[in-house]
Write a protein that holds these residues in place. Structure first.
Motif, PDB file in Angstrom:
ATOM      1  N   ARG A 143       0.908  -1.147   0.048  1.00  9.46           N
ATOM      2  CA  ARG A 143      -0.068  -0.160  -0.018  1.00  9.46           C
ATOM      3  C   ARG A 143       0.853   1.137  -0.045  1.00  9.46           C
ATOM      4  O   ARG A 143       1.970   1.162   0.529  1.00  9.46           O
ATOM      5  CB  ARG A 143      -0.880   0.009   1.231  1.00  9.46           C
ATOM      6  N   SER A 144       0.254   2.220  -0.626  1.00  7.46           N
ATOM      7  CA  SER A 144       1.137   3.570  -0.433  1.00  7.46           C
ATOM      8  C   SER A 144       0.712   4.343   0.744  1.00  7.46           C
ATOM      9  O   SER A 144      -0.168   3.846   1.762  1.00  7.46           O
ATOM     10  CB  SER A 144       0.471   4.341  -1.804  1.00  7.46           C
ATOM     11  N   ASP A 145       1.369   5.343   1.060  1.00  5.77           N
ATOM     12  CA  ASP A 145       1.229   6.154   2.181  1.00  5.77           C
ATOM     13  C   ASP A 145       0.047   6.583   2.624  1.00  5.77           C
ATOM     14  O   ASP A 145      -0.609   6.629   3.614  1.00  5.77           O
ATOM     15  CB  ASP A 145       2.189   7.406   2.042  1.00  5.77           C
ATOM     16  N   ASP A 146      -0.847   6.654   1.401  1.00  2.00           N
ATOM     17  CA  ASP A 146      -2.274   7.229   1.835  1.00  2.00           C
ATOM     18  C   ASP A 146      -3.387   5.902   1.983  1.00  2.00           C
ATOM     19  O   ASP A 146      -4.462   6.146   1.852  1.00  2.00           O
ATOM     20  CB  ASP A 146      -2.754   8.030   0.642  1.00  2.00           C
ATOM     21  N   GLY A 147      -2.685   4.731   1.781  1.00  2.00           N
ATOM     22  CA  GLY A 147      -3.575   3.625   2.325  1.00  2.00           C
ATOM     23  C   GLY A 147      -3.977   2.761   0.992  1.00  2.00           C
ATOM     24  O   GLY A 147      -4.637   1.819   1.222  1.00  2.00           O
ATOM     25  N   ARG A 148      -3.646   3.445  -0.066  1.00  2.99           N
ATOM     26  CA  ARG A 148      -4.485   2.653  -1.355  1.00  2.99           C
ATOM     27  C   ARG A 148      -3.531   1.891  -1.882  1.00  2.99           C
ATOM     28  O   ARG A 148      -2.202   1.602  -1.432  1.00  2.99           O
ATOM     29  CB  ARG A 148      -4.492   3.817  -2.532  1.00  2.99           C
ATOM     30  N   VAL A 149      -4.307   0.571  -2.352  1.00  2.96           N
ATOM     31  CA  VAL A 149      -3.361  -0.637  -2.809  1.00  2.96           C
ATOM     32  C   VAL A 149      -2.622  -0.230  -4.075  1.00  2.96           C
ATOM     33  O   VAL A 149      -2.941   0.385  -5.091  1.00  2.96           O
ATOM     34  CB  VAL A 149      -4.588  -1.649  -3.153  1.00  2.96           C
ATOM     35  N   ARG A 150      -1.492  -0.932  -3.936  1.00  5.46           N
ATOM     36  CA  ARG A 150      -0.430  -0.684  -5.170  1.00  5.46           C
ATOM     37  C   ARG A 150      -0.536  -1.852  -5.835  1.00  5.46           C
ATOM     38  O   ARG A 150      -0.529  -3.286  -5.435  1.00  5.46           O
ATOM     39  CB  ARG A 150       0.975  -0.656  -4.738  1.00  5.46           C
TER      40      ARG A 150
ATOM     41  N   GLU B 192     -14.134   3.808  -4.638  1.00  4.74           N
ATOM     42  CA  GLU B 192     -12.884   4.517  -4.311  1.00  4.74           C
ATOM     43  C   GLU B 192     -11.711   4.237  -5.241  1.00  4.74           C
ATOM     44  O   GLU B 192     -11.582   2.840  -5.458  1.00  4.74           O
ATOM     45  CB  GLU B 192     -12.443   4.412  -2.955  1.00  4.74           C
ATOM     46  N   VAL B 193     -10.948   5.227  -5.887  1.00  9.41           N
ATOM     47  CA  VAL B 193      -9.761   5.009  -6.770  1.00  9.41           C
ATOM     48  C   VAL B 193      -8.954   4.117  -5.831  1.00  9.41           C
ATOM     49  O   VAL B 193      -8.299   4.761  -4.806  1.00  9.41           O
ATOM     50  CB  VAL B 193      -9.247   6.065  -7.240  1.00  9.41           C
ATOM     51  N   GLN B 194      -8.238   3.115  -6.369  1.00  5.23           N
ATOM     52  CA  GLN B 194      -6.984   2.349  -5.640  1.00  5.23           C
ATOM     53  C   GLN B 194      -5.732   2.569  -6.308  1.00  5.23           C
ATOM     54  O   GLN B 194      -4.722   2.896  -5.776  1.00  5.23           O
ATOM     55  CB  GLN B 194      -7.234   1.024  -5.313  1.00  5.23           C
ATOM     56  N   THR B 195      -5.795   2.615  -7.514  1.00  2.00           N
ATOM     57  CA  THR B 195      -4.484   2.583  -8.326  1.00  2.00           C
ATOM     58  C   THR B 195      -4.833   3.290  -9.816  1.00  2.00           C
ATOM     59  O   THR B 195      -6.026   3.181 -10.339  1.00  2.00           O
ATOM     60  CB  THR B 195      -3.743   1.252  -8.592  1.00  2.00           C
ATOM     61  N   THR B 196      -3.890   4.093 -10.099  1.00  2.00           N
ATOM     62  CA  THR B 196      -4.017   4.721 -11.441  1.00  2.00           C
ATOM     63  C   THR B 196      -2.818   4.467 -12.121  1.00  2.00           C
ATOM     64  O   THR B 196      -1.527   4.739 -11.674  1.00  2.00           O
ATOM     65  CB  THR B 196      -4.392   6.196 -11.473  1.00  2.00           C
ATOM     66  N   VAL B 197      -2.749   3.972 -13.260  1.00  2.00           N
ATOM     67  CA  VAL B 197      -1.638   3.999 -14.313  1.00  2.00           C
ATOM     68  C   VAL B 197      -1.631   4.278 -15.484  1.00  2.00           C
ATOM     69  O   VAL B 197      -2.929   5.119 -15.823  1.00  2.00           O
ATOM     70  CB  VAL B 197      -1.151   2.078 -14.440  1.00  2.00           C
ATOM     71  N   PRO B 198      -0.705   4.641 -16.477  1.00  2.00           N
ATOM     72  CA  PRO B 198      -1.012   5.213 -17.754  1.00  2.00           C
ATOM     73  C   PRO B 198      -2.366   4.735 -18.582  1.00  2.00           C
ATOM     74  O   PRO B 198      -2.408   3.563 -18.806  1.00  2.00           O
ATOM     75  CB  PRO B 198       0.203   4.779 -18.341  1.00  2.00           C
ATOM     76  N   ALA B 199      -3.114   5.654 -18.590  1.00  2.00           N
ATOM     77  CA  ALA B 199      -4.496   5.524 -19.432  1.00  2.00           C
ATOM     78  C   ALA B 199      -5.260   4.206 -18.673  1.00  2.00           C
ATOM     79  O   ALA B 199      -6.181   3.497 -19.512  1.00  2.00           O
ATOM     80  CB  ALA B 199      -4.220   4.842 -20.869  1.00  2.00           C
ATOM     81  N   ALA B 200      -5.300   4.058 -17.256  1.00  2.00           N
ATOM     82  CA  ALA B 200      -6.108   3.157 -16.714  1.00  2.00           C
ATOM     83  C   ALA B 200      -6.238   3.553 -15.170  1.00  2.00           C
ATOM     84  O   ALA B 200      -5.477   4.194 -14.913  1.00  2.00           O
ATOM     85  CB  ALA B 200      -5.444   1.647 -16.689  1.00  2.00           C
ATOM     86  N   SER B 201      -7.632   3.129 -14.745  1.00  2.00           N
ATOM     87  CA  SER B 201      -8.033   3.441 -13.311  1.00  2.00           C
ATOM     88  C   SER B 201      -8.581   2.063 -12.836  1.00  2.00           C
ATOM     89  O   SER B 201      -9.303   1.468 -13.441  1.00  2.00           O
ATOM     90  CB  SER B 201      -8.688   4.514 -13.080  1.00  2.00           C
ATOM     91  N   PHE B 202      -8.229   2.060 -11.614  1.00  2.00           N
ATOM     92  CA  PHE B 202      -8.795   0.745 -10.796  1.00  2.00           C
ATOM     93  C   PHE B 202      -9.552   1.257  -9.535  1.00  2.00           C
ATOM     94  O   PHE B 202      -9.047   1.817  -8.640  1.00  2.00           O
ATOM     95  CB  PHE B 202      -7.616  -0.291 -10.332  1.00  2.00           C
ATOM     96  N   VAL B 203     -10.813   0.906  -9.250  1.00  2.00           N
ATOM     97  CA  VAL B 203     -11.495   1.400  -8.478  1.00  2.00           C
ATOM     98  C   VAL B 203     -12.210   0.253  -7.563  1.00  2.00           C
ATOM     99  O   VAL B 203     -12.568  -0.913  -8.142  1.00  2.00           O
ATOM    100  CB  VAL B 203     -12.750   2.369  -8.796  1.00  2.00           C
ATOM    101  N   SER B 204     -12.624   0.339  -6.291  1.00  2.00           N
ATOM    102  CA  SER B 204     -13.133  -0.570  -5.383  1.00  2.00           C
ATOM    103  C   SER B 204     -14.019  -0.041  -4.328  1.00  2.00           C
ATOM    104  O   SER B 204     -13.802   1.044  -3.949  1.00  2.00           O
ATOM    105  CB  SER B 204     -11.896  -1.488  -5.043  1.00  2.00           C
ATOM    106  N   ALA B 205     -14.568  -1.051  -3.436  1.00  2.00           N
ATOM    107  CA  ALA B 205     -15.169  -0.572  -2.311  1.00  2.00           C
ATOM    108  C   ALA B 205     -14.628  -1.765  -1.208  1.00  2.00           C
ATOM    109  O   ALA B 205     -14.150  -2.688  -1.447  1.00  2.00           O
ATOM    110  CB  ALA B 205     -16.644  -1.146  -2.319  1.00  2.00           C
ATOM    111  N   GLY B 206     -14.617  -0.830   0.050  1.00  2.00           N
ATOM    112  CA  GLY B 206     -14.211  -1.616   1.101  1.00  2.00           C
ATOM    113  C   GLY B 206     -12.568  -2.057   1.140  1.00  2.00           C
ATOM    114  O   GLY B 206     -12.112  -2.951   1.802  1.00  2.00           O
ATOM    115  N   GLY B 207     -11.805  -1.289   0.274  1.00  2.00           N
ATOM    116  CA  GLY B 207     -10.397  -1.341   0.431  1.00  2.00           C
ATOM    117  C   GLY B 207      -9.806  -2.703  -0.545  1.00  2.00           C
ATOM    118  O   GLY B 207      -8.721  -2.891  -0.517  1.00  2.00           O
ATOM    119  N   TYR B 208     -10.741  -3.309  -1.330  1.00  2.00           N
ATOM    120  CA  TYR B 208     -10.419  -4.285  -2.098  1.00  2.00           C
ATOM    121  C   TYR B 208      -9.232  -3.801  -3.368  1.00  2.00           C
ATOM    122  O   TYR B 208      -9.393  -2.262  -3.505  1.00  2.00           O
ATOM    123  CB  TYR B 208     -11.435  -4.936  -2.710  1.00  2.00           C
TER     124      TYR B 208
END
Length: 286
Positions: free
Chosen positions: A138-145, A196-212
């Protein structure tokens, strides 16, 4: 896109339910998902098949022999991701793919180990297993890497138990979409629905609920610009844990003036690319 300060996020327990595909050849696709993916036929008719594991439906195939091939500019499905409960089950999936089909790719994503392939009508498939949640970086803000690294297929193959079917506990872990705009995707799925946004990479975004790590992925890698059309994704389900969560989602949709159709099972909406989303309360909690 307006950056979301929305505190009305989806609760723990929100997940993806069934996915439905519009197909030309029902018999061929049914046999593929039974033999290669390892699903069982739960219900069928002359025009549709429901496949899943144990008594849990996961995939609906809807036949339309006249449906055109998805246009090269059309948005829609990138892949349906079947999550298996163990490394042994992933090894069994790899054995089925190598015996009956062709592996398209494989990756270690730091949060999961994944196999990739494409069905006979061009629909993308991921079969994966998660690492234990407390091991996800996880990154410093708690989002999954999430990353993409080579996967050791020899060790996956060695874990196989020899099961010809996907085991109980297999589900749709996430769905990955090809969209026309990531800003519009986040406005709809994050700011309105409450992911909630978890990870963003070039031209893609990954979102989830409950920290998945992600329930929905979206990309613009192939520069799709047209609404969903033709064969491919027909609809998918978003399951919320209780009626309060459904009511909150409906309120946010109506506040955003997004058309909502109420059904006996919940709500039906369409995202900015015309993708149909069915939202309902988890049947086990009703």
């Amino acid at each position: 896109m307006t950056t979301s300060s929305n505190t009305d996020t989806l609760p723990q327990g929100t997940h993806i339910g069934r996915t439905a595909l519009c197909v030309n050849d029902l018999d061929e696709l049914t046999e593929f998902y039974r033999t290669v993916v390892g699903l069982s036929v739960l219900e069928e008719s002359d025009t549709w098949t429901v496949l899943g594991v144990a008594d849990t439906p996961l995939l609906v195939l809807e036949e339309d022999a006249d449906a055109p091939t998805r246009h090269r500019s059309g948005t829609g499905l990138y892949h349906t991701a079947f999550r298996v409960p163990s490394r042994a089950a992933l090894g069994d999936a790899l054995a089925r793919i190598r015996t009956h089909w062709q592996l398209g790719g494989a990756s270690d994503h730091w949060v999961s180990e994944a196999l990739y392939l494409t069905d006979p009508e061009g629909n993308g498939i991921e079969i994966y297993r998660d690492f234990p949640r407390d091991e996800w970086p996880r990154s410093d803000d708690g989002r999954v890497r999430i990353s993409t690294e080579p996967l050791d297929l020899d060790s996956i193959e060695a874990a196989a138990a020899g099961d010809a079917q996907a085991p109980s506990g297999t589900d749709i872990g996430h769905i990955h979409l090809e969209v026309s705009s990531l800003d519009a995707f986040r406005d709809f799925y994050v700011d309105t629905l409450g992911f909630e946004v978890q990870t963003t990479v070039p031209a893609a975004s990954f979102v989830s609920a409950g920290g998945y790590h992600h329930h929905i992925g979206a990309n613009t890698w192939h520069h799709r610009t047209a609404p969903v059309n033709g064969r491919g994704l027909s609809w998918f389900e978003m399951i919320v844990p209780d009626q309060d969560a459904l009511t909150a989602v409906q309120s946010r949709l109506e506040s955003s003036e997004i058309p909502v159709t109420e059904t006996d099972n919940g709500l039906v909406i369409h995202d900015p690319d015309g993708i149909k989303v069915q939202i309902q309360v988890d049947p086990s909690d009703m």
